[in-house]
Motif scaffolding. Structure first.
Motif, PDB file in Angstrom:
ATOM      1  N   LEU A 112    -100.977   7.772  64.210  1.00 38.55           N
ATOM      2  CA  LEU A 112    -102.003   7.049  63.464  1.00 38.55           C
ATOM      3  C   LEU A 112    -103.234   7.930  63.269  1.00 38.55           C
ATOM      4  N   HIS A 113    -104.010   7.610  62.225  1.00 32.91           N
ATOM      5  CA  HIS A 113    -105.292   8.273  62.056  1.00 32.91           C
ATOM      6  C   HIS A 113    -106.176   7.959  63.268  1.00 32.91           C
ATOM      7  N   PRO A 114    -107.030   8.898  63.677  1.00 33.75           N
ATOM      8  CA  PRO A 114    -107.911   8.637  64.821  1.00 33.75           C
ATOM      9  C   PRO A 114    -108.754   7.376  64.575  1.00 33.75           C
ATOM     10  N   GLY A 115    -108.828   6.546  65.593  1.00 31.96           N
ATOM     11  CA  GLY A 115    -109.670   5.352  65.484  1.00 31.96           C
ATOM     12  C   GLY A 115    -109.032   4.196  64.743  1.00 31.96           C
ATOM     13  N   LEU A 116    -107.786   4.364  64.298  1.00 33.79           N
ATOM     14  CA  LEU A 116    -107.150   3.304  63.511  1.00 33.79           C
ATOM     15  C   LEU A 116    -106.364   2.366  64.425  1.00 33.79           C
ATOM     16  N   ASP A 117    -106.798   1.119  64.479  1.00 31.04           N
ATOM     17  CA  ASP A 117    -106.028   0.085  65.168  1.00 31.04           C
ATOM     18  C   ASP A 117    -105.359  -0.745  64.095  1.00 31.04           C
ATOM     19  N   SER A 118    -104.032  -0.819  64.124  1.00 32.45           N
ATOM     20  CA  SER A 118    -103.404  -1.548  63.024  1.00 32.45           C
ATOM     21  C   SER A 118    -103.087  -2.991  63.358  1.00 32.45           C
ATOM     22  N   LEU A 119    -103.250  -3.396  64.606  1.00 32.49           N
ATOM     23  CA  LEU A 119    -102.866  -4.759  64.977  1.00 32.49           C
ATOM     24  C   LEU A 119    -104.088  -5.555  65.400  1.00 32.49           C
ATOM     25  N   ASN A 120    -104.190  -6.780  64.951  1.00 33.78           N
ATOM     26  CA  ASN A 120    -105.256  -7.606  65.511  1.00 33.78           C
ATOM     27  C   ASN A 120    -104.774  -8.193  66.837  1.00 33.78           C
ATOM     28  N   VAL A 121    -105.681  -8.846  67.544  1.00 31.17           N
ATOM     29  CA  VAL A 121    -105.368  -9.187  68.936  1.00 31.17           C
ATOM     30  C   VAL A 121    -104.288 -10.261  69.043  1.00 31.17           C
ATOM     31  N   SER A 122    -104.196 -11.164  68.059  1.00 29.05           N
ATOM     32  CA  SER A 122    -103.149 -12.199  68.158  1.00 29.05           C
ATOM     33  C   SER A 122    -101.770 -11.594  67.918  1.00 29.05           C
ATOM     34  N   VAL A 123    -101.672 -10.667  66.954  1.00 28.28           N
ATOM     35  CA  VAL A 123    -100.384 -10.014  66.701  1.00 28.28           C
ATOM     36  C   VAL A 123    -100.006  -9.129  67.896  1.00 28.28           C
ATOM     37  N   ALA A 124    -100.986  -8.399  68.424  1.00 25.31           N
ATOM     38  CA  ALA A 124    -100.715  -7.555  69.594  1.00 25.31           C
ATOM     39  C   ALA A 124    -100.255  -8.410  70.776  1.00 25.31           C
ATOM     40  N   ALA A 125    -100.905  -9.564  70.991  1.00 23.04           N
ATOM     41  CA  ALA A 125    -100.509 -10.443  72.102  1.00 23.04           C
ATOM     42  C   ALA A 125     -99.084 -10.948  71.885  1.00 23.04           C
ATOM     43  N   GLY A 126     -98.741 -11.304  70.643  1.00 19.96           N
ATOM     44  CA  GLY A 126     -97.378 -11.769  70.351  1.00 19.96           C
ATOM     45  C   GLY A 126     -96.343 -10.704  70.666  1.00 19.96           C
ATOM     46  N   ILE A 127     -96.617  -9.469  70.235  1.00 22.65           N
ATOM     47  CA  ILE A 127     -95.676  -8.369  70.480  1.00 22.65           C
ATOM     48  C   ILE A 127     -95.546  -8.098  71.977  1.00 22.65           C
ATOM     49  N   LEU A 128     -96.668  -8.066  72.681  1.00 23.89           N
ATOM     50  CA  LEU A 128     -96.637  -7.777  74.121  1.00 23.89           C
ATOM     51  C   LEU A 128     -95.847  -8.841  74.881  1.00 23.89           C
ATOM     52  N   LEU A 129     -96.122 -10.115  74.592  1.00 26.50           N
ATOM     53  CA  LEU A 129     -95.447 -11.188  75.338  1.00 26.50           C
ATOM     54  C   LEU A 129     -93.959 -11.240  74.978  1.00 26.50           C
ATOM     55  N   HIS A 130     -93.637 -11.021  73.695  1.00 21.80           N
ATOM     56  CA  HIS A 130     -92.224 -10.992  73.305  1.00 21.80           C
ATOM     57  C   HIS A 130     -91.506  -9.831  74.000  1.00 21.80           C
ATOM     58  N   SER A 131     -92.173  -8.687  74.043  1.00 24.63           N
ATOM     59  CA  SER A 131     -91.560  -7.511  74.661  1.00 24.63           C
ATOM     60  C   SER A 131     -91.313  -7.749  76.155  1.00 24.63           C
ATOM     61  N   ILE A 132     -92.293  -8.325  76.831  1.00 25.42           N
ATOM     62  CA  ILE A 132     -92.134  -8.607  78.269  1.00 25.42           C
ATOM     63  C   ILE A 132     -91.007  -9.613  78.492  1.00 25.42           C
ATOM     64  N   CYS A 133     -90.998 -10.681  77.701  1.00 25.51           N
ATOM     65  CA  CYS A 133     -89.953 -11.717  77.875  1.00 25.51           C
ATOM     66  C   CYS A 133     -88.570 -11.153  77.551  1.00 25.51           C
ATOM     67  N   SER A 134     -88.489 -10.238  76.585  1.00 24.15           N
ATOM     68  CA  SER A 134     -87.191  -9.653  76.234  1.00 24.15           C
ATOM     69  C   SER A 134     -86.634  -8.825  77.389  1.00 24.15           C
ATOM     70  N   GLN A 135     -87.522  -8.152  78.125  1.00 21.74           N
ATOM     71  CA  GLN A 135     -87.049  -7.388  79.286  1.00 21.74           C
ATOM     72  C   GLN A 135     -86.318  -8.311  80.241  1.00 21.74           C
ATOM     73  N   LYS A 136     -86.928  -9.471  80.483  1.00 19.31           N
ATOM     74  CA  LYS A 136     -86.356 -10.398  81.446  1.00 19.31           C
ATOM     75  C   LYS A 136     -85.015 -10.942  80.934  1.00 19.31           C
ATOM     76  N   ARG A 137     -84.960 -11.263  79.608  1.00 20.16           N
ATOM     77  CA  ARG A 137     -83.706 -11.778  79.050  1.00 20.16           C
ATOM     78  C   ARG A 137     -82.607 -10.743  79.167  1.00 20.16           C
ATOM     79  N   ARG A 138     -82.982  -9.458  78.924  1.00 25.22           N
ATOM     80  CA  ARG A 138     -81.965  -8.411  78.953  1.00 25.22           C
ATOM     81  C   ARG A 138     -81.361  -8.258  80.351  1.00 25.22           C
ATOM     82  N   LYS A 139     -82.209  -8.538  81.360  1.00 29.76           N
ATOM     83  CA  LYS A 139     -81.715  -8.461  82.741  1.00 29.76           C
ATOM     84  C   LYS A 139     -80.921  -9.711  83.129  1.00 29.76           C
ATOM     85  N   GLY A 140     -80.916 -10.727  82.267  1.00 29.65           N
ATOM     86  CA  GLY A 140     -80.101 -11.914  82.506  1.00 29.65           C
ATOM     87  C   GLY A 140     -80.739 -12.918  83.442  1.00 29.65           C
ATOM     88  N   ASP A 141     -82.061 -12.848  83.631  1.00 37.71           N
ATOM     89  CA  ASP A 141     -82.717 -13.838  84.504  1.00 37.71           C
ATOM     90  C   ASP A 141     -82.851 -15.171  83.770  1.00 37.71           C
TER      91      ASP A 141
END
Lengths: 113, 113
Positions: free
Chosen positions: B84-113
Motif C-alpha cells: 500500500l501507499h504509505p499512510g493509506l488505510d483502506s479499511l474502516n473500523v467496522s469492516v476491519a472488525a468484521g474481517i478480524l472476527l470472521h478470521s478468528i472464528c474461522s480458525q476455530k471452525r477449521r480446528k473442528g471446535d
C-alpha cells in the motif's frame, strides 16, 4: 490517496454472460443459502481462486435477483458462527464485502500464489 | 431482533490487566504494524484461538494508544493483498472488525471446535 477506475453497465446479466463465455468465473454472494435456486452455494472459505473472477454483490436487504443468480457459476456465503434467528442478517453489505474479499484473497495467499 | 448486553469501563487498561491475570488472552489490533512497540504482531489468519479472548479495537484513525497496546499479549493485523501507499488505510473500523472476527472464528471452525 488511492484512485482506481469504476465502471458501470446497464445490462448486468448480459455482461456476466459475456464474461463467463470469455473464461471468467462469475460468483455470486448470498446471505441466506435457502434463497438460491439451481446454483451451488459454498462457504467463502471453501472457494478456490484459480482463474480470473468476478464477485457479484447484491444490494443491502434485497441481495441478487434470481435472474442474476442464474448467471453465476456458484454462490458464496459467509457461514454464521452459530444458528441465527430466522430472518436475521447480522452483516451490512460493506462488512460482508470486506469479509468475502479477504477470505478469497487469503485462499490465494495460503496456496502461495 | 437480536439483543445483547453492552458493557463499558472507565479504566480500559486496568480492566485488561485484571482480565489477563484471570487467564483471558488480550489481543490488540493494528493497521500499521510499525506503530507497535514491544508487542508481537501477527496476521489475523495466524492467530490460534484456544482460550477465552478479548479483542481490543481502537478508534478509527487513531487506533490503540501505546498504553493500551502494552496490556495486549499480541497484536493482530490484516495483511494487505499488495503493497500500500504509505499512510493509506483502506479499511474502516467496522469492516476491519468484521474481517478480524470472521478470521478468528474461522480458525476455530477449521480446528473442528
Amino acid at each position: 490517496m488511492e484512485v482506481f477506475d469504476v465502471y458501470s453497465t446497464d445490462d448486468l446479466q448480459g455482461f456476466l454472460k459475456a464474461k463467463s463465455a470469455e473464461g471468467w468465473e462469475v460468483v455470486g454472494t448470498v446471505s441466506r443459502p435457502e434463497d438460491v435456486e439451481d446454483v451451488p452455494v459454498i462457504s467463502c472459505s471453501e472457494f478456490q481462486w484459480d482463474k480470473p473472477v468476478i464477485v457479484v454483490i447484491g444490494s443491502e436487504g434485497e441481495g441478487l435477483s434470481l435472474e442474476t443468480q442464474q448467471q453465476c457459476q456458484q454462490m458464496l456465503t459467509i457461514p454464521p458462527g452459530r444458528v441465527l434467528h430466522p430472518g436475521l442478517d447480522s452483516l451490512n453489505v460493506s462488512v460482508a464485502a470486506g469479509i468475502l474479499l479477504h477470505s478469497i484473497c487469503s485462499q490465494k495467499r495460503r496456496k502461495g500464489d
